[in-house]
Every structure is written in structure tokens, then in C-alpha cells.
Write a protein that holds these residues in place. Structure first.
Motif, PDB file in Angstrom:
ATOM      1  N   ASP A   7     -11.940   1.903  11.710  1.00 55.77           N
ATOM      2  CA  ASP A   7     -12.004   0.511  11.258  1.00 55.77           C
ATOM      3  C   ASP A   7     -10.687  -0.167  11.608  1.00 55.77           C
ATOM      4  O   ASP A   7      -9.655   0.124  10.995  1.00 55.77           O
ATOM      5  N   PRO A   8     -10.680  -1.088  12.591  1.00 54.27           N
ATOM      6  CA  PRO A   8      -9.420  -1.712  13.010  1.00 54.27           C
ATOM      7  C   PRO A   8      -8.774  -2.567  11.928  1.00 54.27           C
ATOM      8  O   PRO A   8      -7.595  -2.931  12.069  1.00 54.27           O
ATOM      9  N   ALA A   9      -9.497  -2.843  10.854  1.00 50.09           N
ATOM     10  CA  ALA A   9      -8.914  -3.636   9.769  1.00 50.09           C
ATOM     11  C   ALA A   9      -7.983  -2.800   8.890  1.00 50.09           C
ATOM     12  O   ALA A   9      -7.175  -3.360   8.149  1.00 50.09           O
ATOM     13  N   ARG A  10      -8.090  -1.479   8.986  1.00 49.40           N
ATOM     14  CA  ARG A  10      -7.243  -0.629   8.161  1.00 49.40           C
ATOM     15  C   ARG A  10      -5.871  -0.510   8.800  1.00 49.40           C
ATOM     16  O   ARG A  10      -5.743  -0.353  10.010  1.00 49.40           O
ATOM     17  N   PRO A  11      -4.807  -0.547   7.999  1.00 46.54           N
ATOM     18  CA  PRO A  11      -3.438  -0.520   8.556  1.00 46.54           C
ATOM     19  C   PRO A  11      -3.057   0.844   9.120  1.00 46.54           C
ATOM     20  O   PRO A  11      -3.557   1.876   8.668  1.00 46.54           O
ATOM     21  N   VAL A  12      -2.173   0.825  10.099  1.00 43.66           N
ATOM     22  CA  VAL A  12      -1.718   2.027  10.785  1.00 43.66           C
ATOM     23  C   VAL A  12      -0.201   2.050  10.797  1.00 43.66           C
ATOM     24  O   VAL A  12       0.448   1.024  11.006  1.00 43.66           O
ATOM     25  N   ALA A  13       0.367   3.223  10.558  1.00 42.33           N
ATOM     26  CA  ALA A  13       1.819   3.416  10.653  1.00 42.33           C
ATOM     27  C   ALA A  13       2.096   4.477  11.708  1.00 42.33           C
ATOM     28  O   ALA A  13       1.279   5.354  11.944  1.00 42.33           O
ATOM     29  N   CYS A  14       3.280   4.382  12.315  1.00 44.87           N
ATOM     30  CA  CYS A  14       3.637   5.355  13.360  1.00 44.87           C
ATOM     31  C   CYS A  14       5.017   5.967  13.139  1.00 44.87           C
ATOM     32  O   CYS A  14       5.527   6.645  14.011  1.00 44.87           O
ATOM     33  N   GLN A  15       5.621   5.736  12.006  1.00 42.01           N
ATOM     34  CA  GLN A  15       6.915   6.329  11.700  1.00 42.01           C
ATOM     35  C   GLN A  15       6.789   7.122  10.409  1.00 42.01           C
ATOM     36  O   GLN A  15       6.072   6.735   9.491  1.00 42.01           O
ATOM     37  N   VAL A  66      -8.354   5.222  -0.941  1.00 43.27           N
ATOM     38  CA  VAL A  66      -7.054   5.349  -0.286  1.00 43.27           C
ATOM     39  C   VAL A  66      -6.506   3.972   0.046  1.00 43.27           C
ATOM     40  O   VAL A  66      -5.325   3.680  -0.188  1.00 43.27           O
ATOM     41  N   LEU A  67      -7.347   3.090   0.579  1.00 42.06           N
ATOM     42  CA  LEU A  67      -6.915   1.736   0.923  1.00 42.06           C
ATOM     43  C   LEU A  67      -6.432   0.987  -0.313  1.00 42.06           C
ATOM     44  O   LEU A  67      -5.375   0.328  -0.282  1.00 42.06           O
ATOM     45  N   ASP A  68      -7.174   1.094  -1.405  1.00 40.65           N
ATOM     46  CA  ASP A  68      -6.782   0.400  -2.636  1.00 40.65           C
ATOM     47  C   ASP A  68      -5.478   0.928  -3.204  1.00 40.65           C
ATOM     48  O   ASP A  68      -4.779   0.215  -3.936  1.00 40.65           O
ATOM     49  N   SER A  69      -5.140   2.189  -2.882  1.00 41.79           N
ATOM     50  CA  SER A  69      -3.941   2.799  -3.456  1.00 41.79           C
ATOM     51  C   SER A  69      -2.674   2.452  -2.690  1.00 41.79           C
ATOM     52  O   SER A  69      -1.573   2.698  -3.186  1.00 41.79           O
ATOM     53  N   LEU A  70      -2.801   1.904  -1.477  1.00 43.33           N
ATOM     54  CA  LEU A  70      -1.626   1.662  -0.649  1.00 43.33           C
ATOM     55  C   LEU A  70      -0.650   0.733  -1.369  1.00 43.33           C
ATOM     56  O   LEU A  70      -1.017  -0.351  -1.817  1.00 43.33           O
ATOM     57  N   GLY A  71       0.578   1.203  -1.476  1.00 42.58           N
ATOM     58  CA  GLY A  71       1.601   0.417  -2.141  1.00 42.58           C
ATOM     59  C   GLY A  71       1.555   0.457  -3.650  1.00 42.58           C
ATOM     60  O   GLY A  71       2.424  -0.127  -4.307  1.00 42.58           O
ATOM     61  N   GLN A  72       0.577   1.161  -4.211  1.00 43.39           N
ATOM     62  CA  GLN A  72       0.431   1.196  -5.668  1.00 43.39           C
ATOM     63  C   GLN A  72       1.034   2.446  -6.297  1.00 43.39           C
ATOM     64  O   GLN A  72       1.231   2.497  -7.510  1.00 43.39           O
TER      65      GLN A  72
END
Length: 284
Positions: A272-280, A160-166
Motif C-alpha cells: 500500500d503506497p499510502a503507508r509510510p516507509v523509512a530507510c534509516q 501497526v499504522l495506528d500505533s506509529l508515533g504513539q
């Protein structure tokens, strides 16, 4: 006939004494984990065995793998085999939450390679409202061996992390809209959602009576949510990999198979605090 998504109360009633069928009570309350077992002891469908979300349908937590990690597949298969579930057994799962927990067993069995599993549409509430029988006796069954043939139906946090933005995945979050936005978070230490995820509250799959909505309606809404992505690109998540299975079941009902589960879901992601978070909520 084999049932692989939903089964009606009338059909189940006709098969209560069928030796080739097994019924499982999956009632649970996240806020009170003992409530499901108490409800089962008070009254359950004839012949139904009880499975606990935390103890039977999940594995041990380690602080990094979410609130409901997947169980060891062999251990789960042995528990089901002890209740008489073989590869040719028709399994029916039910709860009192519109299938929110029963769909977890539905998905787990499919993960093990067992297709003949369905959720009781309307659950025990519909069964009771129709005046059908409930009992307190505990069933037993000669044990059998349930073979395991694990399917590749999972997606990891790294994927999932590798797919972000892809654009490779269409991530769909089954939590309520407020929790998806990062509001009223009471189950996990961090509020929000995985960047790029789209929200499909699992209860939107149900009608006012707690039954699944017609397949055509579900299909139109999921196709709109996918917005051109194929079902095979869909990855389902939620808080801990439980109600995500409800959306997976709804897609199967809608004739849109092939989606995958991010089993750790938000509770694993936010550990994992290194993973990005969105709230919108993202535009679709």
C-alpha cells in the motif's frame, strides 16, 4: 515431558519410535521453492513428514496480504491431523536453515492452540553431523482430528499504522541489516522498513554451529532491544511473517513470552503506497 521451544537431537533420537511424537521437515529455499521437497525426497529424518512453506504453511496471496499469508487454520489443522497430530502429540519441526522455516510451524501450531511443539536445535545439519540415521521412505499415519482453539497473538497492519508515533508497540524486524536499511532488496518491490521499527536479524539468535544461543544471552540482548518495553508490547515482523517467528521463538527461549506477530510484515506493508516507509535505522 513436554517440549515447547527447542528439542535436542539426542532427545529426539530417543523418541523416534514414540507414537506420541510427530516430526516435520520444513526445509525451503525462497529462491527455489521446489528445493525443500527435493531435499526431503533425497534424505530426511526417520518418520518425518514434509510440509511446504508456500503450499502448507501459507495461504493464497492476493497482492495485498504479503508473500506468505497465514493459512486457513482449519485446513492447516486437517493437514496436521492427517499426519496423526492430535492435541496431546509432541510435534518437532526441523529445517536446514537454523530454524528459519521450522519456527513458522512452531508458531502456527501455537496459534492453533497447540503448545507441545518444538524446533530441533541445529536442524538436520546437526543431526547428520552426529551420524544419526536418515531415510527416504515416506511415513503414513492413521488420521486424527486436531482441534483448533485460535489464540489472539496477531497484530494487523491497521493496528501497526495506528500505533506509529504513539509508543504502544515495540516493532522488531527480523530481516538482515541491509534489507532493513532499504539496501539489496530482491524479494519485495519497495526497500526500507516500517517507521520506528528496530532491527534484530534472526541469525543473531544462533551460534556458529547453527544452534540457538544460551537463554541468558538472548534475554540480555532482547531486553536491551526492548529498551523498557514489556515483551507484550513487542510486535515481530520480517519480510513475510516467516523469520519473525524465529525471533518469537528466541524470546520464548529467553523467558520473555507474550510478543505478537505482524503476519503480513514488510511485504504486506509496502503493498500500500499510502503507508509510510523509512530507510534509516532508528536510535534505540
Amino acid at each position: 515431558m513436554s517440549y515447547t521451544t527447542l528439542v535436542s537431537s539426542s532427545v529426539l533420537a530417543d523418541h523416534l519410535r514414540d507414537p506420541g511424537w510427530r516430526v516435520f521437515d520444513c526445509r525451503h529455499q525462497l529462491s527455489e521453492p521446489a528445493a525443500g521437497r527435493r531435499a526431503y525426497a533425497h534424505a530426511h529424518l526417520p518418520g518425518a513428514f514434509f510440509l511446504h512453506l508456500d503450499q502448507d504453511l501459507s495461504g493464497p496471496m492476493n497482492g495485498r496480504n504479503g508473500r506468505h499469508p497465514l493459512p486457513d487454520p482449519r485446513l492447516l489443522a486437517d493437514k496436521l491431523g492427517a499426519a496423526g497430530v492430535a492435541m496431546d502429540t509432541q510435534v518437532v519441526a526441523y529445517d536446514d536453515a537454523g530454524g528459519a522455516f521450522a519456527s513458522r510451524l512452531w508458531w502456527l501450531l501455537r496459534w492453533l492452540g497447540h503448545d507441545r511443539v518444538a524446533v530441533l536445535d541445529g536442524g538436520i545439519d546437526r543431526w547428520r553431523a552426529e551420524g544419526r540415521p536418515l531415510v527416504t521412505d515416506i511415513p503414513n499415519s492413521p488420521p486424527v482430528v486436531l482441534e483448533v482453539d485460535l489464540r489472539d497473538v496477531l497484530t494487523s497492519s491497521d493496528a501497526v499504522l495506528d500505533s506509529l508515533g504513539q509508543g504502544g508497540f515495540c516493532l522488531i524486524d527480523a530481516r538482515s541489516p541491509d534489507r532493513f536499511r532499504g539496501e539489496n532488496e530482491t524479494l519485495d518491490p519497495v526497500g526500507g522498513h516500517i517507521p520506528g521499527a528496530r532491527n534484530r536479524f534472526f541469525r543473531d539468535n544462533l551460534d556458529a554451529d547453527g544452534c540457538f544461543r544460551p537463554a541468558g544471552e538472548l534475554r540480555r540482548e532482547f531486553l536491551a532491544l526492548l529498551a523498557g518495553c514489556s515483551p507484550a508490547q513487542a510486535v515481530m515482523s520480517c519480510g513475510s511473517g516467516v523469520t519473525a517467528c524465529h525471533n518469537l521463538l528466541a524470546m520464548e527461549v529467553a523467558g520473555l513470552p507474550g510478543a505478537r506477530l505482524y503476519a503480513g510484515s514488510w511485504s504486506e506493508w509496502c503493498s500500500d503506497p499510502a503507508r509510510p516507509v523509512a530507510c534509516q535505522a532508528p536510535a534505540v
